[in-house]
Design an enzyme around this catalytic site. Structure first.
Site, PDB file in Angstrom:
ATOM      1  N   ASN A   8       0.860  -1.189   0.000  1.00  0.00           N
ATOM      2  CA  ASN A   8       0.000   0.000   0.000  1.00  0.00           C
ATOM      3  C   ASN A   8       0.896   1.239   0.000  1.00  0.00           C
ATOM      4  OD1 ASN A   8      -1.850   2.009   0.406  1.00  0.00           O
ATOM      5  ND2 ASN A   8      -2.711   1.161   2.295  1.00  0.00           N
ATOM      6  N   ARG A  89      -2.412  -1.980  -3.662  1.00  0.00           N
ATOM      7  CA  ARG A  89      -3.685  -1.295  -3.434  1.00  0.00           C
ATOM      8  C   ARG A  89      -3.748  -0.034  -4.299  1.00  0.00           C
ATOM      9  NH1 ARG A  89      -5.104   3.084   0.937  1.00  0.00           N
ATOM     10  NH2 ARG A  89      -7.326   3.220   0.551  1.00  0.00           N
ATOM     11  N   HIS A 178     -12.999   2.088  -0.008  1.00  0.00           N
ATOM     12  CA  HIS A 178     -12.958   0.969   0.957  1.00  0.00           C
ATOM     13  C   HIS A 178     -13.568  -0.311   0.391  1.00  0.00           C
ATOM     14  CE1 HIS A 178     -13.312   4.322   4.192  1.00  0.00           C
ATOM     15  NE2 HIS A 178     -12.043   3.999   4.062  1.00  0.00           N
ATOM     16  N   ARG A 237     -13.284  14.812   7.793  1.00  0.00           N
ATOM     17  CA  ARG A 237     -13.973  15.145   6.541  1.00  0.00           C
ATOM     18  C   ARG A 237     -15.438  15.469   6.805  1.00  0.00           C
ATOM     19  NH1 ARG A 237     -11.806   9.899   3.998  1.00  0.00           N
ATOM     20  NH2 ARG A 237      -9.693  10.451   3.388  1.00  0.00           N
ATOM     21  N   GLU A 383      -8.061  -5.766   4.866  1.00  0.00           N
ATOM     22  CA  GLU A 383      -7.899  -5.446   3.450  1.00  0.00           C
ATOM     23  C   GLU A 383      -6.652  -6.117   2.872  1.00  0.00           C
ATOM     24  OE1 GLU A 383      -8.554  -1.492   5.049  1.00  0.00           O
ATOM     25  OE2 GLU A 383      -9.376  -0.927   3.099  1.00  0.00           O
TER      26      GLU A 383
END
Ligand code: ADP
Length: 397
Positions: A8, A89, A178, A237, A383
Site C-alpha cells: 500500500n 492497493r 474501501h 472530513r 484489506e
C-alpha cells in the site's frame, strides 16, 4: 507455498505485509513513513519483535530497497526470488476495473489516466509500482482497486444530478471507496445470514468511513462519492452537505477552491465541529467532560450513520445484518451506541449493551439479542489479506 506481498503506497509512505500463501499466514509487516526525508521512519514487525530505524529515504525506490534488504538481512527471505507476487492497493480504478487485474501496461495506463480523480493516491501507487519493478523486476504484480467492489451499482445509485456532459466528459460520478474492506466483510458476514437472499449494511468506520448496502455479495449503494469526502461525517472530513456550502464559504472567506477542499478534507468532521482533534477518542474524552461542541460533533456523527443505515434499509427492501468494522467500528462501543440508539426503534433492533461494551481490540462479536429483527455484528476488517489473495489467485494459481 509461496510468499506474497501486499503493498500500500501513499504519497509519503509505503506499508507492506508479507504472507505465506495460500495459508494466509502473516510472516512480517511494516511501514516506511516520511519518504522523501532524511529522517524517514522504517518499522518492521517479525516474530513478535518490532524494529524501528530512522534512515534517509529519498524516494519510494529507496524505501522498497530498504525493506527488501532488511528481509534478506533478517533471513525472512533467502533471495528476492522467494517473493512470488505482489498485490498493490489502488484507490481509484474508475469505471475501468470491476475486479483485480494483472498490473500490466494497459492497467498502468488506465490508472495513470485516472490521476485527475485521485491526484495524490494514484500517482503514489504508480510511483510505488515503478519502485517494485526496479527492485523485483521478475515478480508478477496485480492491481487491487478500492473502487472495484462498487462497480455493481446501478446508474441511479452512482450518477450525480449535474449536467450530464460532466459525467460523460470528466468521469464525474460516484465511485465509492474501501471496496476491498466491504468485499471482505460481506464475505465474512454471509455466514451470519441463514437464507438465500442476503441483505446487509456494512459500516466501515475508521478515520475515513463509508457505509455500503450489499445484496448477495454485490454492492448496491455506497456512501462515499466521487472522492472519500462524501457520505457520513468523518474524523476530519465533512461527508455529504448541501453543495452551496462550498460556494458560501468561498464567498465569505475569499479562500480559493483548493484551500476549501483541503479544509473540508482535513479540518472538518469531528475535528471541525469540536475543534479538539481528528481522533474520535480525543473528541469522546472531551465530550465526557461536558464539552458542548465535542458532544455535538459526536451527535452529528451518530445521526449521519443512522440516516445512512435507514436509507439503505429502504434501498435493500429490508436488512438481515448490520456490520460494524474498522478503527471506530471495531473498538469504540460509545460511537456504535450513538448510531444504534438512533435506529433501534424504527428497525426493531435489540442490542446486548454489555456485549457492546466488551467488544473492542479486534474481536468478532454479535451485539444483537436473539429477539432483534436485524442481527448486528462487529467484524474486524482485513484489506491486506484480500490483496494477498488476489495476488496469489491471479499470479500463482
Ligand atoms: P484509517 O485506516 O482510515 O486511518 P482506522 O480504521 O485505522 O482508519 O481507524 C482509525 C480511527 O479509529 C482513529 O482515528 C480513531 O478515531 C479510531 N480508533 C482507533 N482505535 C480506537 C480505539 N481503541 N478506541 C476508539 N477509537 C479508536
Amino acid at each position: 507455498m509461496a510468499k506474497v506481498m501486499s503493498v500500500n503506497c501513499g504519497s509519503s509512505s509505503f506499508k507492506f505485509k508479507l504472507y505465506e500463501m495460500p495459508e494466509e499466514k502473516v510472516i512480517c509487516n511494516g511501514i516506511v513513513e516520511r519518504i522523501g526525508h532524511d529522517d524517514a521512519i522504517f518499522t518492521i514487525k517479525y516474530n513478535g519483535e518490532k524494529i524501528t530505524n530512522i534512515v534517509p529515504v529519498a524516494d519510494h525506490g529507496v524505501a522498497v530497497q530498504i525493506v527488501i534488504d532488511k528481509m534478506l538481512e533478517m533471513k525472512i527471505i533467502k533471495s528476492i526470488d522467494e517473493i512470488k507476487a505482489t498485490g498493490h492497493r489502488i484507490v481509484q480504478g474508475g469505471a475501468y476495473f470491476d475486479r483485480s487485474v494483472p498490473f500490466d501496461e494497459d492497467a498502468y495506463k488506465k490508472i495513470e489516466s485516472l490521476i485527475p480523480l485521485a491526484p495524490l493516491h494514484n500517482k503514489a501507487h504508480l510511483t510505488g509500482f515503478d519502485a517494485f519493478k526496479k527492485v523485483l523486476p521478475n515478480t508478477p504484480a496485480v492491481a487491487v482497486f478500492d473502487t472495484a467492489f462498487h462497480q455493481t451499482m446501478a446508474p441511479e445509485d452512482y450518477v450525480f444530478p449535474i449536467p450530464y456532459e460532466y459525467t460523460e466528459k470528466y468521469m464525474i460520478r460516484r465511485y465509492g471507496a474501501h471496496g476491498t474492506s466491504h468485499k471482505y466483510l460481506s464475505e465474512v458476514g454471509a455466514k451470519y445470514i441463514d437464507k438465500e437472499d442476503k441483505k446487509m449494511i456494512i459500516c466501515h468506520l475508521g478515520s475515513g468511513a463509508s457505509i455500503t448496502a450489499v445484496r448477495n455479495g454485490k454492492c448496491v449503494a455506497t456512501s462515499m462519492g466521487l472522492t472519500p469526502l462524501g457520505g457520513i461525517e468523518m474524523n476530519s472530513r465533512t461527508g455529504d452537505m448541501d453543495p452551496s456550502v462550498f460556494y458560501q464559504v468561498a464567498s465569505c472567506t475569499g479562500k480559493d477552491v483548493e484551500t476549501i477542499f483541503q479544509e473540508f478534507n482535513k479540518k472538518s468532521g469531528l475535528y471541525g465541529v469540536s475543534g479538539v482533534s481528528n481522533d474520535s477518542r480525543d473528541v469522546s474524552a472531551k465530550a465526557a467532560e461536558g464539552d458542548y461542541r465535542s458532544q455535538l460533533a459526536l451527535d452529528l456523527w451518530g445521526r449521519r450513520v443512522a440516516d445512512f443505515i435507514g436509507q439503505y434499509f429502504v434501498r435493500l427492501g429490508g436488512c438481515d445484518l448490520i456490520i460494524f468494522s474498522a478503527g471506530i467500528g471495531e473498538n469504540d462501543s460509545g460511537s456504535r451506541k450513538l448510531a444504534l440508539t438512533r435506529i433501534q426503534e424504527a428497525l426493531g433492533i435489540e442490542i446486548d449493551w454489555k456485549v457492546n461494551d466488551e467488544t473492542f481490540g479486534g474481536k468478532e462479536a454479535v451485539l444483537s439479542t436473539p429477539n432483534s429483527k436485524i442481527k448486528v455484528v462487529v467484524i474486524p476488517t482485513d484489506e491486506e489479506v484480500m490483496i494477498a489473495r488476489d495476488a496469489y489467485n491471479i499470479c500463482l494459481k
